[in-house]
Write an enzyme that holds these catalytic residues in place. Sequence first.
Site, PDB file in Angstrom:
ATOM      1  N   GLY A  72       0.995  -1.270   0.165  1.00 22.24           N
ATOM      2  CA  GLY A  72       0.020  -0.165   0.041  1.00 22.24           C
ATOM      3  C   GLY A  72       1.038   1.255  -0.229  1.00 22.24           C
ATOM      4  O   GLY A  72       0.721   2.104   1.022  1.00 22.24           O
ATOM      5  N   HIS A  73       1.744   1.102  -1.014  1.00 28.92           N
ATOM      6  CA  HIS A  73       2.808   2.070  -1.396  1.00 28.92           C
ATOM      7  C   HIS A  73       3.742   2.295  -2.009  1.00 28.92           C
ATOM      8  O   HIS A  73       3.414   1.200  -3.032  1.00 28.92           O
ATOM      9  CB  HIS A  73       3.801   2.536   0.043  1.00 28.92           C
ATOM     10  CG  HIS A  73       4.523   1.382   0.640  1.00 28.92           C
ATOM     11  ND1 HIS A  73       5.329   0.661  -0.635  1.00 28.92           N
ATOM     12  CD2 HIS A  73       4.184   0.722   1.663  1.00 28.92           C
ATOM     13  CE1 HIS A  73       5.812  -0.165   0.437  1.00 28.92           C
ATOM     14  NE2 HIS A  73       4.897  -0.438   1.180  1.00 28.92           N
ATOM     15  N   GLY A  74       4.242   3.198  -2.547  1.00 34.55           N
ATOM     16  CA  GLY A  74       5.462   3.383  -3.707  1.00 34.55           C
ATOM     17  C   GLY A  74       6.505   3.812  -3.208  1.00 34.55           C
ATOM     18  O   GLY A  74       6.291   4.683  -1.755  1.00 34.55           O
ATOM     19  N   ARG A 119       2.580  -0.962  -4.563  1.00 33.02           N
ATOM     20  CA  ARG A 119       2.317  -1.478  -4.765  1.00 33.02           C
ATOM     21  C   ARG A 119       1.050  -2.388  -3.049  1.00 33.02           C
ATOM     22  O   ARG A 119       1.214  -1.608  -2.561  1.00 33.02           O
ATOM     23  CB  ARG A 119       3.633  -2.604  -4.757  1.00 33.02           C
ATOM     24  CG  ARG A 119       4.022  -2.961  -3.278  1.00 33.02           C
ATOM     25  CD  ARG A 119       5.124  -1.622  -3.181  1.00 33.02           C
ATOM     26  NE  ARG A 119       5.806  -0.319  -4.040  1.00 33.02           N
ATOM     27  CZ  ARG A 119       6.813  -1.364  -4.747  1.00 33.02           C
ATOM     28  NH1 ARG A 119       7.405  -2.291  -3.824  1.00 33.02           N
ATOM     29  NH2 ARG A 119       7.034  -0.160  -5.800  1.00 33.02           N
TER      30      ARG A 119
END
Length: 160
Positions: A72-74, A119
């Site tokens: 839950g981040h890039g 992702r």
Amino acid sequence: MLLPLPTDPPRLTTFPRADQQGALAHCGVVELPRIEDRRGNLTFVEAERHVPFDIRRVYYLYDVPGGAERGGHGHHRLRQLIIAMSGSFDVVLDDGSNRVRYHLNRSYTGLYVCPMIWRELDNFSSGSVCLVLASEPYDEADYLRDFDEFRAAVRPQPGT
Ligand code: TYD
């Protein structure tokens, strides 16, 4: 979000350069060497050969409870190879325009993720282990943890 599994997940035939980022085309599955043996199989990964970067960090997710979601981040700069060492899980990649869901369930395949990709990991099977080879040490400043912020960074709108 439920996405259909691609019947033919995108595979990388050559590794993208470090500056190739922010597009799903620069991500994909790679097959790692496999030494098959009656005593058990063996896979190895060499930096700059089977991953296109110097491996500066290794971390792994384990004891993931059913239904849990990770990621839950890039990342601005981080390049990664994600491997299902045991069991299986899904990795959803998003480049701000499109999403693709990968199902990883082999310890001899890795999913290369270039920089500037969102992702999410979910659908972990019981006892699964997610191994990540990473190009950089941990740095919270490298994270993009807000999806709208990520989208604005990867796909800047004209005039913003
Ligand atoms: P995070 O990367 O957000 O987890 P995931 O994307 O797998 O859900 O990391 C969770 C926590 O662990 C966060 O507080 C940062 C810490 N962490 C480290 O200290 N070092 C590391 O190498 C990683 C990956 C995380």
